[in-house]
Design a protein around this motif. Sequence first.
Motif, PDB file in Angstrom:
ATOM      1  N   VAL A 228       6.172  -6.119 -28.397  1.00 38.91           N
ATOM      2  CA  VAL A 228       6.517  -4.712 -27.639  1.00 38.91           C
ATOM      3  C   VAL A 228       5.853  -4.592 -26.515  1.00 38.91           C
ATOM      4  CG1 VAL A 228       6.907  -2.214 -27.760  1.00 38.91           C
ATOM      5  CG2 VAL A 228       7.653  -3.720 -29.821  1.00 38.91           C
ATOM      6  N   LEU A 229       4.466  -4.632 -26.296  1.00 36.44           N
ATOM      7  CA  LEU A 229       3.862  -4.475 -25.455  1.00 36.44           C
ATOM      8  C   LEU A 229       4.160  -5.342 -24.174  1.00 36.44           C
ATOM      9  CD1 LEU A 229       0.286  -3.369 -26.726  1.00 36.44           C
ATOM     10  CD2 LEU A 229       1.928  -1.926 -25.329  1.00 36.44           C
ATOM     11  N   SER A 230       4.448  -6.739 -24.779  1.00 39.52           N
ATOM     12  CA  SER A 230       4.537  -7.791 -23.659  1.00 39.52           C
ATOM     13  C   SER A 230       6.149  -7.903 -23.287  1.00 39.52           C
ATOM     14  CB  SER A 230       4.164  -8.989 -24.263  1.00 39.52           C
ATOM     15  OG  SER A 230       4.877  -9.563 -25.499  1.00 39.52           O
ATOM     16  N   MET A 231       6.841  -7.000 -23.810  1.00 37.60           N
ATOM     17  CA  MET A 231       8.644  -6.945 -23.390  1.00 37.60           C
ATOM     18  C   MET A 231       9.112  -8.083 -24.056  1.00 37.60           C
ATOM     19  SD  MET A 231       8.580  -3.756 -21.994  1.00 37.60           S
ATOM     20  CE  MET A 231       7.450  -2.800 -21.643  1.00 37.60           C
ATOM     21  N   GLY A 232       8.439  -8.809 -25.144  1.00 40.20           N
ATOM     22  CA  GLY A 232       9.079  -9.994 -25.630  1.00 40.20           C
ATOM     23  C   GLY A 232       8.613 -11.291 -25.355  1.00 40.20           C
TER      24      GLY A 232
ATOM     25  N   VAL B  88      14.542 -14.540 -30.829  1.00 45.47           N
ATOM     26  CA  VAL B  88      15.658 -14.862 -31.163  1.00 45.47           C
ATOM     27  C   VAL B  88      16.058 -14.772 -32.627  1.00 45.47           C
ATOM     28  CG1 VAL B  88      16.106 -16.378 -29.372  1.00 45.47           C
ATOM     29  CG2 VAL B  88      14.955 -17.364 -31.360  1.00 45.47           C
ATOM     30  N   ARG B  89      15.097 -14.430 -33.419  1.00 41.37           N
ATOM     31  CA  ARG B  89      15.397 -14.138 -34.763  1.00 41.37           C
ATOM     32  C   ARG B  89      15.601 -12.721 -34.950  1.00 41.37           C
ATOM     33  NH1 ARG B  89      10.675 -17.507 -37.892  1.00 41.37           N
ATOM     34  NH2 ARG B  89       9.586 -16.187 -36.660  1.00 41.37           N
ATOM     35  N   ARG B  90      16.010 -12.402 -36.390  1.00 42.11           N
ATOM     36  CA  ARG B  90      16.033 -11.205 -36.891  1.00 42.11           C
ATOM     37  C   ARG B  90      14.856 -10.320 -36.621  1.00 42.11           C
ATOM     38  NH1 ARG B  90      19.024  -9.126 -42.478  1.00 42.11           N
ATOM     39  NH2 ARG B  90      19.694  -7.131 -41.856  1.00 42.11           N
ATOM     40  N   PHE B  91      14.778  -8.971 -36.274  1.00 44.61           N
ATOM     41  CA  PHE B  91      13.838  -8.120 -36.002  1.00 44.61           C
ATOM     42  C   PHE B  91      12.810  -8.554 -34.862  1.00 44.61           C
ATOM     43  CE2 PHE B  91      14.621  -7.741 -40.708  1.00 44.61           C
ATOM     44  CZ  PHE B  91      15.562  -6.517 -40.379  1.00 44.61           C
ATOM     45  N   GLU B  92      13.017  -9.593 -34.095  1.00 45.25           N
ATOM     46  CA  GLU B  92      12.299 -10.003 -33.131  1.00 45.25           C
ATOM     47  C   GLU B  92      12.861  -9.216 -31.903  1.00 45.25           C
ATOM     48  OE1 GLU B  92      10.711 -14.385 -34.438  1.00 45.25           O
ATOM     49  OE2 GLU B  92      12.214 -14.257 -32.748  1.00 45.25           O
ATOM     50  N   ILE B  93      12.116  -8.142 -31.282  1.00 43.99           N
ATOM     51  CA  ILE B  93      12.344  -7.179 -30.493  1.00 43.99           C
ATOM     52  C   ILE B  93      11.659  -7.887 -29.236  1.00 43.99           C
ATOM     53  CG2 ILE B  93      12.066  -5.217 -29.254  1.00 43.99           C
ATOM     54  CD1 ILE B  93      11.069  -3.953 -32.180  1.00 43.99           C
ATOM     55  N   ASP B  94      12.941  -8.103 -28.091  1.00 43.80           N
ATOM     56  CA  ASP B  94      12.769  -8.547 -26.717  1.00 43.80           C
ATOM     57  C   ASP B  94      13.206  -7.826 -25.754  1.00 43.80           C
ATOM     58  OD1 ASP B  94      12.481 -10.245 -24.519  1.00 43.80           O
ATOM     59  OD2 ASP B  94      13.212 -12.154 -25.371  1.00 43.80           O
ATOM     60  N   ILE B  95      12.580  -6.788 -25.329  1.00 42.16           N
ATOM     61  CA  ILE B  95      12.976  -5.924 -24.257  1.00 42.16           C
ATOM     62  C   ILE B  95      13.334  -6.509 -23.109  1.00 42.16           C
ATOM     63  CG2 ILE B  95      12.307  -3.790 -22.942  1.00 42.16           C
ATOM     64  CD1 ILE B  95      10.130  -3.180 -25.326  1.00 42.16           C
ATOM     65  N   SER B  96      12.531  -7.507 -22.782  1.00 37.53           N
ATOM     66  CA  SER B  96      13.068  -8.317 -21.426  1.00 37.53           C
ATOM     67  C   SER B  96      14.660  -8.829 -21.668  1.00 37.53           C
ATOM     68  CB  SER B  96      12.068  -9.396 -21.210  1.00 37.53           C
ATOM     69  OG  SER B  96      10.994  -8.968 -20.916  1.00 37.53           O
ATOM     70  N   ALA B  97      14.841  -9.354 -22.712  1.00 38.73           N
ATOM     71  CA  ALA B  97      16.221 -10.059 -23.058  1.00 38.73           C
ATOM     72  C   ALA B  97      17.328  -8.901 -22.687  1.00 38.73           C
ATOM     73  CB  ALA B  97      16.307 -10.727 -24.196  1.00 38.73           C
ATOM     74  N   ARG B  98      16.933  -7.774 -23.263  1.00 38.53           N
ATOM     75  CA  ARG B  98      17.857  -6.695 -23.397  1.00 38.53           C
ATOM     76  C   ARG B  98      18.149  -5.981 -22.052  1.00 38.53           C
ATOM     77  NH1 ARG B  98      21.900  -5.103 -26.295  1.00 38.53           N
ATOM     78  NH2 ARG B  98      20.680  -5.977 -27.966  1.00 38.53           N
ATOM     79  N   THR B  99      16.886  -5.962 -21.162  1.00 35.19           N
ATOM     80  CA  THR B  99      16.984  -5.654 -19.808  1.00 35.19           C
ATOM     81  C   THR B  99      17.863  -6.666 -19.063  1.00 35.19           C
ATOM     82  OG1 THR B  99      14.826  -4.770 -19.885  1.00 35.19           O
ATOM     83  CG2 THR B  99      15.824  -5.191 -17.669  1.00 35.19           C
ATOM     84  N   ILE B 100      17.867  -7.837 -19.312  1.00 34.21           N
ATOM     85  CA  ILE B 100      18.727  -8.905 -18.683  1.00 34.21           C
ATOM     86  C   ILE B 100      20.183  -8.848 -19.090  1.00 34.21           C
ATOM     87  CG2 ILE B 100      19.110 -11.274 -18.314  1.00 34.21           C
ATOM     88  CD1 ILE B 100      16.176 -11.946 -18.904  1.00 34.21           C
ATOM     89  N   TRP B 101      20.351  -8.520 -20.213  1.00 32.59           N
ATOM     90  CA  TRP B 101      21.997  -8.180 -20.982  1.00 32.59           C
ATOM     91  C   TRP B 101      22.246  -7.016 -20.158  1.00 32.59           C
ATOM     92  CZ3 TRP B 101      23.846  -4.076 -23.600  1.00 32.59           C
ATOM     93  CH2 TRP B 101      25.056  -4.204 -24.177  1.00 32.59           C
ATOM     94  N   ILE B 102      21.632  -5.744 -19.989  1.00 32.25           N
ATOM     95  CA  ILE B 102      21.955  -4.917 -19.308  1.00 32.25           C
ATOM     96  C   ILE B 102      22.440  -5.227 -17.825  1.00 32.25           C
ATOM     97  CG2 ILE B 102      21.479  -2.364 -18.362  1.00 32.25           C
ATOM     98  CD1 ILE B 102      19.778  -1.963 -20.879  1.00 32.25           C
ATOM     99  N   MET B 103      21.468  -5.820 -17.368  1.00 32.47           N
ATOM    100  CA  MET B 103      21.863  -6.202 -15.749  1.00 32.47           C
ATOM    101  C   MET B 103      23.106  -7.088 -15.683  1.00 32.47           C
ATOM    102  SD  MET B 103      17.801  -7.314 -14.572  1.00 32.47           S
ATOM    103  CE  MET B 103      18.051  -7.610 -13.029  1.00 32.47           C
ATOM    104  N   GLU B 104      23.187  -7.945 -16.779  1.00 36.17           N
ATOM    105  CA  GLU B 104      24.628  -8.795 -16.731  1.00 36.17           C
ATOM    106  C   GLU B 104      25.628  -7.899 -16.831  1.00 36.17           C
ATOM    107  OE1 GLU B 104      25.800 -12.908 -19.005  1.00 36.17           O
ATOM    108  OE2 GLU B 104      25.155 -11.217 -20.190  1.00 36.17           O
ATOM    109  N   LYS B 105      25.586  -6.870 -17.770  1.00 40.57           N
ATOM    110  CA  LYS B 105      26.667  -6.046 -17.781  1.00 40.57           C
ATOM    111  C   LYS B 105      27.134  -5.193 -16.619  1.00 40.57           C
ATOM    112  CE  LYS B 105      27.560  -7.304 -22.219  1.00 40.57           C
ATOM    113  NZ  LYS B 105      28.841  -7.845 -22.451  1.00 40.57           N
ATOM    114  N   LEU B 106      26.012  -4.824 -16.021  1.00 39.55           N
ATOM    115  CA  LEU B 106      26.169  -4.147 -14.755  1.00 39.55           C
ATOM    116  C   LEU B 106      26.664  -5.084 -13.565  1.00 39.55           C
ATOM    117  CD1 LEU B 106      22.925  -1.722 -14.658  1.00 39.55           C
ATOM    118  CD2 LEU B 106      25.625  -1.163 -15.018  1.00 39.55           C
ATOM    119  N   GLY B 107      26.847  -6.188 -13.798  1.00 42.23           N
ATOM    120  CA  GLY B 107      27.056  -7.367 -12.705  1.00 42.23           C
ATOM    121  C   GLY B 107      26.005  -7.601 -11.745  1.00 42.23           C
ATOM    122  N   TRP B 108      24.813  -7.179 -12.093  1.00 41.85           N
ATOM    123  CA  TRP B 108      23.698  -7.527 -11.098  1.00 41.85           C
ATOM    124  C   TRP B 108      23.198  -9.088 -11.209  1.00 41.85           C
ATOM    125  CZ3 TRP B 108      20.146  -3.053 -12.330  1.00 41.85           C
ATOM    126  CH2 TRP B 108      20.579  -1.597 -11.605  1.00 41.85           C
ATOM    127  N   VAL B 109      23.414  -9.738 -12.518  1.00 46.78           N
ATOM    128  CA  VAL B 109      23.042 -11.107 -12.582  1.00 46.78           C
ATOM    129  C   VAL B 109      24.130 -11.858 -13.415  1.00 46.78           C
ATOM    130  CG1 VAL B 109      20.559 -10.531 -12.927  1.00 46.78           C
ATOM    131  CG2 VAL B 109      22.000 -10.972 -14.932  1.00 46.78           C
TER     132      VAL B 109
END
Length: 321
Positions: free
Chosen positions: A262-266, A284-305
């Motif tokens: 969590v502290l390293s954002m994944g 990539v496995r279950r329960f492996e929190i990756d805040i950076s990947a979620r940020t990229i996912w949000i940016m993709e949904k917004l059309g930024w990347v």
Amino acid sequence: MSLSVADDGSSATDSGPPSPGSPKPVHGAPRGTWPQVGTYLFILVPFLALIAAVPFAWGWGLGWVDIGLAAFFYTFTCLGVTVGFHRYFTHGAFKAPRAVRVGLAIVGSMALQGPIMHWVADHRRHHAFADRAGDPHSPWAFGTSPAALVKGFWHAHMGWVFDRNLTNQERFAPDLIADDDIRRVHRQFGLWTAVTLLAPAVLGGLITWSWWGAVTAFFWAGLVRVSFLHHVTWSVNSICHMVGERPFKSRDKATNFWPLAVLSMGEAWHNLHHADPTCARHGVRRFEIDISARTIWIMEKLGWVTDVRWPTPQRLAKLKA
């Protein structure tokens, strides 16, 4: 046992944008005297602030405004490094238009981990020679005895930062050298250093409407935040090549170390990253929190990347150890 002699490693095509195939030297021109002095100051002054934090906080000098500002600037600048410097600029895990590209370069610079071209060149070199001769920060550089591992841990964690021999940017970051915008942000590192340290102080002073609020915000959300982020990032270099599990095949000793996730954002899901460097998601496995990947996912949904390199079940199956 010391590191074995590495292969040529002149190309980082498996880790991101390609580097020239010519056998250019690993090191470029050495860091100048004043940049070297600045390196010591930017590393040691925040670190001393972190050491002073405990007695300073004992009963006074820390409030909710300081905590809130520190948390915001930590998250903001950490993502600048993990999403921007690392997954985008170093490894090309997605594509971004000019405005997003420049924005990521600026926010990453505000983490005070060095100018962008230095950071990217170092990290591409790390992947080209991971845990072998030529790796700028392997904890295995001095052998496997207890004393050698202690020395190696210090070297991987922060000792390597003080090396005056800079990584050759022409070899490892030619794409950034050719980018006018990135060269400009690189030269402006001093400006973004001032912004990242003074912005919390200005906000703290305005929110509390006091000079003392500005001073405490500068200390906690400026100096202490920078030093804490330094050590979290460096822990990926040191701890995540020494301790943890290795569920995926990689040619080095990179591991997953969940307490830092969590502290390293994944970034602490380091084993998968070394097994598949250009992948936009490290946890990539279950329960492996990756805040950076979620940020990229949000940016993709917004059309930024666009063109995000997400993992596939087939790819992960091939990489399993």
